[in-house]
Design a protein around this motif. Structure first.
Motif, PDB file in Angstrom:
ATOM      1  N   MET A  23     -32.420   4.078 -27.491  1.00  0.00           N
ATOM      2  CA  MET A  23     -32.854   5.195 -28.311  1.00  0.00           C
ATOM      3  C   MET A  23     -32.451   6.541 -27.683  1.00  0.00           C
ATOM      4  O   MET A  23     -32.032   7.464 -28.378  1.00  0.00           O
ATOM      5  N   PHE A  24     -32.588   6.638 -26.366  1.00  0.00           N
ATOM      6  CA  PHE A  24     -32.289   7.899 -25.680  1.00  0.00           C
ATOM      7  C   PHE A  24     -30.854   7.942 -25.139  1.00  0.00           C
ATOM      8  O   PHE A  24     -30.472   8.913 -24.501  1.00  0.00           O
ATOM      9  N   GLY A  25     -30.100   6.890 -25.379  1.00  0.00           N
ATOM     10  CA  GLY A  25     -28.723   6.864 -24.893  1.00  0.00           C
ATOM     11  C   GLY A  25     -28.630   6.984 -23.382  1.00  0.00           C
ATOM     12  O   GLY A  25     -27.726   7.632 -22.853  1.00  0.00           O
ATOM     13  N   VAL A  26     -29.594   6.376 -22.669  1.00  0.00           N
ATOM     14  CA  VAL A  26     -29.550   6.384 -21.205  1.00  0.00           C
ATOM     15  C   VAL A  26     -29.326   4.960 -20.698  1.00  0.00           C
ATOM     16  O   VAL A  26     -29.464   3.999 -21.452  1.00  0.00           O
ATOM     17  N   GLU A  27     -29.009   4.841 -19.405  1.00  0.00           N
ATOM     18  CA  GLU A  27     -28.702   3.509 -18.874  1.00  0.00           C
ATOM     19  C   GLU A  27     -29.934   2.622 -18.790  1.00  0.00           C
ATOM     20  O   GLU A  27     -29.848   1.416 -18.976  1.00  0.00           O
ATOM     21  N   ALA A  28     -31.087   3.227 -18.480  1.00  0.00           N
ATOM     22  CA  ALA A  28     -32.252   2.374 -18.236  1.00  0.00           C
ATOM     23  C   ALA A  28     -33.564   3.120 -18.474  1.00  0.00           C
ATOM     24  O   ALA A  28     -33.606   4.350 -18.512  1.00  0.00           O
TER      25      ALA A  28
ATOM     26  N   THR B  74     -28.906  15.162 -21.765  1.00  0.00           N
ATOM     27  CA  THR B  74     -29.062  16.502 -21.206  1.00  0.00           C
ATOM     28  C   THR B  74     -29.847  16.522 -19.892  1.00  0.00           C
ATOM     29  O   THR B  74     -29.628  17.390 -19.055  1.00  0.00           O
ATOM     30  N   PHE B  75     -30.761  15.569 -19.714  1.00  0.00           N
ATOM     31  CA  PHE B  75     -31.650  15.604 -18.549  1.00  0.00           C
ATOM     32  C   PHE B  75     -31.269  14.537 -17.525  1.00  0.00           C
ATOM     33  O   PHE B  75     -30.745  13.483 -17.881  1.00  0.00           O
ATOM     34  N   ASP B  76     -31.613  14.806 -16.274  1.00  0.00           N
ATOM     35  CA  ASP B  76     -31.431  13.788 -15.234  1.00  0.00           C
ATOM     36  C   ASP B  76     -32.561  12.768 -15.284  1.00  0.00           C
ATOM     37  O   ASP B  76     -32.385  11.618 -14.886  1.00  0.00           O
ATOM     38  N   SER B  77     -33.729  13.206 -15.732  1.00  0.00           N
ATOM     39  CA  SER B  77     -34.854  12.288 -15.884  1.00  0.00           C
ATOM     40  C   SER B  77     -35.752  12.810 -16.994  1.00  0.00           C
ATOM     41  O   SER B  77     -35.901  14.020 -17.164  1.00  0.00           O
ATOM     42  N   ILE B  78     -36.318  11.857 -17.732  1.00  0.00           N
ATOM     43  CA  ILE B  78     -37.243  12.214 -18.816  1.00  0.00           C
ATOM     44  C   ILE B  78     -38.472  11.328 -18.683  1.00  0.00           C
ATOM     45  O   ILE B  78     -38.360  10.121 -18.432  1.00  0.00           O
ATOM     46  N   SER B  79     -39.632  11.952 -18.868  1.00  0.00           N
ATOM     47  CA  SER B  79     -40.879  11.198 -18.952  1.00  0.00           C
ATOM     48  C   SER B  79     -41.426  11.372 -20.363  1.00  0.00           C
ATOM     49  O   SER B  79     -41.514  12.501 -20.851  1.00  0.00           O
ATOM     50  N   VAL B  80     -41.749  10.271 -21.021  1.00  0.00           N
ATOM     51  CA  VAL B  80     -42.401  10.364 -22.336  1.00  0.00           C
ATOM     52  C   VAL B  80     -43.710   9.576 -22.296  1.00  0.00           C
ATOM     53  O   VAL B  80     -43.814   8.578 -21.581  1.00  0.00           O
ATOM     54  N   CYS B  81     -44.710  10.041 -23.055  1.00  0.00           N
ATOM     55  CA  CYS B  81     -46.005   9.351 -23.131  1.00  0.00           C
ATOM     56  C   CYS B  81     -46.172   8.674 -24.484  1.00  0.00           C
ATOM     57  O   CYS B  81     -45.707   9.183 -25.497  1.00  0.00           O
ATOM     58  N   PHE B  82     -46.876   7.572 -24.451  1.00  0.00           N
ATOM     59  CA  PHE B  82     -47.226   6.877 -25.691  1.00  0.00           C
ATOM     60  C   PHE B  82     -48.728   6.956 -25.961  1.00  0.00           C
ATOM     61  O   PHE B  82     -49.202   6.596 -27.020  1.00  0.00           O
ATOM     62  N   SER B  83     -49.468   7.386 -24.950  1.00  0.00           N
ATOM     63  CA  SER B  83     -50.934   7.402 -25.019  1.00  0.00           C
ATOM     64  C   SER B  83     -51.453   8.672 -25.666  1.00  0.00           C
ATOM     65  O   SER B  83     -52.650   8.862 -25.792  1.00  0.00           O
ATOM     66  N   LYS B  84     -50.565   9.557 -26.049  1.00  0.00           N
ATOM     67  CA  LYS B  84     -51.000  10.804 -26.698  1.00  0.00           C
ATOM     68  C   LYS B  84     -50.785  10.659 -28.195  1.00  0.00           C
ATOM     69  O   LYS B  84     -51.433   9.861 -28.829  1.00  0.00           O
ATOM     70  N   SER B  85     -49.825  11.420 -28.712  1.00  0.00           N
ATOM     71  CA  SER B  85     -49.709  11.502 -30.170  1.00  0.00           C
ATOM     72  C   SER B  85     -49.346  10.188 -30.842  1.00  0.00           C
ATOM     73  O   SER B  85     -49.588  10.024 -32.029  1.00  0.00           O
ATOM     74  N   LEU B  86     -48.767   9.243 -30.125  1.00  0.00           N
ATOM     75  CA  LEU B  86     -48.401   7.982 -30.765  1.00  0.00           C
ATOM     76  C   LEU B  86     -49.568   7.000 -30.844  1.00  0.00           C
ATOM     77  O   LEU B  86     -49.467   5.948 -31.469  1.00  0.00           O
ATOM     78  N   GLY B  87     -50.667   7.318 -30.177  1.00  0.00           N
ATOM     79  CA  GLY B  87     -51.888   6.549 -30.372  1.00  0.00           C
ATOM     80  C   GLY B  87     -51.994   5.240 -29.603  1.00  0.00           C
ATOM     81  O   GLY B  87     -52.804   4.377 -29.949  1.00  0.00           O
ATOM     82  N   CYS B  88     -51.215   5.052 -28.557  1.00  0.00           N
ATOM     83  CA  CYS B  88     -51.327   3.827 -27.751  1.00  0.00           C
ATOM     84  C   CYS B  88     -52.459   3.967 -26.740  1.00  0.00           C
ATOM     85  O   CYS B  88     -52.782   5.075 -26.313  1.00  0.00           O
ATOM     86  N   PRO B  89     -53.034   2.840 -26.313  1.00  0.00           N
ATOM     87  CA  PRO B  89     -54.113   2.933 -25.331  1.00  0.00           C
ATOM     88  C   PRO B  89     -53.622   3.366 -23.942  1.00  0.00           C
ATOM     89  O   PRO B  89     -54.345   4.053 -23.221  1.00  0.00           O
TER      90      PRO B  89
ATOM     91  N   GLY C 127     -49.742   4.049 -21.462  1.00  0.00           N
ATOM     92  CA  GLY C 127     -48.313   3.883 -21.305  1.00  0.00           C
ATOM     93  C   GLY C 127     -47.470   5.133 -21.408  1.00  0.00           C
ATOM     94  O   GLY C 127     -47.712   6.023 -22.207  1.00  0.00           O
ATOM     95  N   SER C 128     -46.468   5.154 -20.540  1.00  0.00           N
ATOM     96  CA  SER C 128     -45.452   6.200 -20.502  1.00  0.00           C
ATOM     97  C   SER C 128     -44.151   5.531 -20.095  1.00  0.00           C
ATOM     98  O   SER C 128     -44.160   4.373 -19.670  1.00  0.00           O
ATOM     99  N   ALA C 129     -43.058   6.259 -20.185  1.00  0.00           N
ATOM    100  CA  ALA C 129     -41.800   5.680 -19.710  1.00  0.00           C
ATOM    101  C   ALA C 129     -40.957   6.732 -19.024  1.00  0.00           C
ATOM    102  O   ALA C 129     -40.979   7.909 -19.391  1.00  0.00           O
ATOM    103  N   LEU C 130     -40.231   6.264 -18.020  1.00  0.00           N
ATOM    104  CA  LEU C 130     -39.232   7.073 -17.329  1.00  0.00           C
ATOM    105  C   LEU C 130     -37.869   6.669 -17.861  1.00  0.00           C
ATOM    106  O   LEU C 130     -37.576   5.468 -17.994  1.00  0.00           O
ATOM    107  N   LEU C 131     -37.024   7.649 -18.158  1.00  0.00           N
ATOM    108  CA  LEU C 131     -35.711   7.379 -18.727  1.00  0.00           C
ATOM    109  C   LEU C 131     -34.651   8.048 -17.876  1.00  0.00           C
ATOM    110  O   LEU C 131     -34.834   9.195 -17.447  1.00  0.00           O
ATOM    111  N   GLY C 132     -33.540   7.332 -17.636  1.00  0.00           N
ATOM    112  CA  GLY C 132     -32.467   7.946 -16.856  1.00  0.00           C
ATOM    113  C   GLY C 132     -31.389   6.947 -16.483  1.00  0.00           C
ATOM    114  O   GLY C 132     -31.205   5.925 -17.160  1.00  0.00           O
TER     115      GLY C 132
END
Ligand SMILES: *Cc1c(COP(=O)(O)O)cnc(C)c1O
Length: 341
Positions: free
Chosen positions: A47-52, A191-206, A208-213
């Motif tokens: 989805m983010f076009g990153v390696e992992a 664009t970024f060297d690292s991205i952190s996204v949360c799922f426990s906020k607006s997406l309503g998960c109990p 979880g977050s993810a590191l992308l890069g």
């Protein structure tokens, strides 16, 4: 009817989300054998076009891992004065990564290249080495203000390249920003060297977050997650909630933004409110005429089973989310209307 707008972390999983969790295929993720975690990580990377990608327990942990992975002790990070990484992560920049910080004071939390340039240290042994710029999108204490990728972020990326700085994104509420701008996650990944996204906020998960890069970042990140106690086992139950939310809870974010805009507008009409920050996403921050009235409002709302956050002596915060409905909005507007300081 309880109305709780203290944070968008207060949501409960929906019955459909719980069902998806219950049906998840799981394994031991420390052995990298949880199929649902693996699926989520692959999906996010694509989805983010990153390696992992690396699924983590919290946004705080994800930010801390990214920052530690990209820096050496004695380096310096540039961020805004109210950034979550600086203000709300328990001093983790010092504790985990032995960094110093250069803070930029911006009301909406949106940094400009000219703000950053003056914070970059010269190559002189008196100064820490400037290594990393961290942006927050949307900006929590900036009232949910968002960056635009082309206009705002790309010039910062160029500046970072020029000065050999890494660029990290605290995207705890990136989903909200994307819902407004319609930008693509893959453009962020590039664009970024690292991205952190949360799922426990607006997406309503109990949880979880993810590191992308890059693969190298995620490899190092996995080691850091382990030492922080974040090597988890059958995390697929939680990953299943995220997969469900990515499919079902992104499109509705616009509703949260509309409700926040209505609340902000209603507050602007109140004589007891001094100032309401622009509320372009799901966060409404407003300042009361004085500290006494601020406390009175919070108490009054509590007596009507409505909960809002107090973020300073005279300022309050409401955050809209999945568990805040139109019916609740109408009820809250009536209750606010009846407040008599
Ligand atoms: C909530 C938040 C985080 C991470 O929070 P956790 O509670 O650790 O998941 C990070 N950054 C911002 C801007 C946040 O609002």
């Amino acid at each position: 009817m309880r109305i709780d707008l203290r944070s968008d972390t207060l949501t409960r999983p929906t019955p459909e989300m719980l069902l998806a969790m219950q049906e998840a295929k799981v394994g031991d993720d420390v052995y990298e054998e949880d199929p649902t975690v693996n699926l989520l990580q692959e999906r996010l990377a694509q989805m983010f076009g990153v390696e992992a990608a690396l699924f983590c327990p919290s946004g705080t942990m994800t930010n801390q891992i990214a920052i530690k992975a990209l820096t050496q002790p004695q380096d310096e990070v540039i961020c805004y004065k109210q950034a979550h990484i600086y203000k709300y992560e328990g001093g983790g920049l010092a504790f985990n990564a032995q960094l110093s910080v250069k803070l930029i004071d911006k009301q909406d939390g949106i940094l400009k290249p000219q703000d950053i340039i003056s914070c970059i240290n010269p190559d002189d042994i008196h100064y820490p080495t400037t290594r990393l710029v961290a942006l927050e999108n949307t900006a929590n204490r900036g009232g949910g203000a968002y960056y635009r990728l082309q206009e705002d972020i790309i010039p910062i990326r160029h500046l970072c390249n020029e000065h050999q700085l890494f660029l990290h994104l605290d995207g705890a509420r990136l989903w909200n920003a994307l819902a407004v701008t319609n930008e693509k996650p893959e453009d962020y990944g590039k664009t970024f060297d690292s991205i952190s996204v949360c799922f426990s906020k607006s997406l309503g998960c109990p949880v979880g977050s993810a590191l992308l890069g890059s693969k190298a970042l995620i490899k190092r990140g996995k080691r850091l997650r382990k030492v922080l106690g974040g090597g988890w086992r059958q995390a697929g139950f939680l990953a299943a909630a995220v997969l469900y939310a990515l499919d079902n809870h992104r499109e509705r974010l616009e509703e949260d933004h509309q409700r926040a805009a209505i609340l902000a507008e209603a507050l602007r009409q109140k004589s007891y409110v001094k100032y309401v920050m622009p509320a372009p996403t799901n966060i409404v921050i407003f300042q009361m005429e004085n500290t006494e009235i601020a406390q009175k409002l919070v108490n009054y709302l509590q007596s009507h089973n409505c909960w809002i956050g107090k973020i300073s002596e005279d300022s309050c915060r409401m955050v809209t989310h999945l568990d805040f409905t139109d019916l609740m909005l109408e009820s809250l507007l009536v209750i606010l209307h009846q407040f008599n300081p």
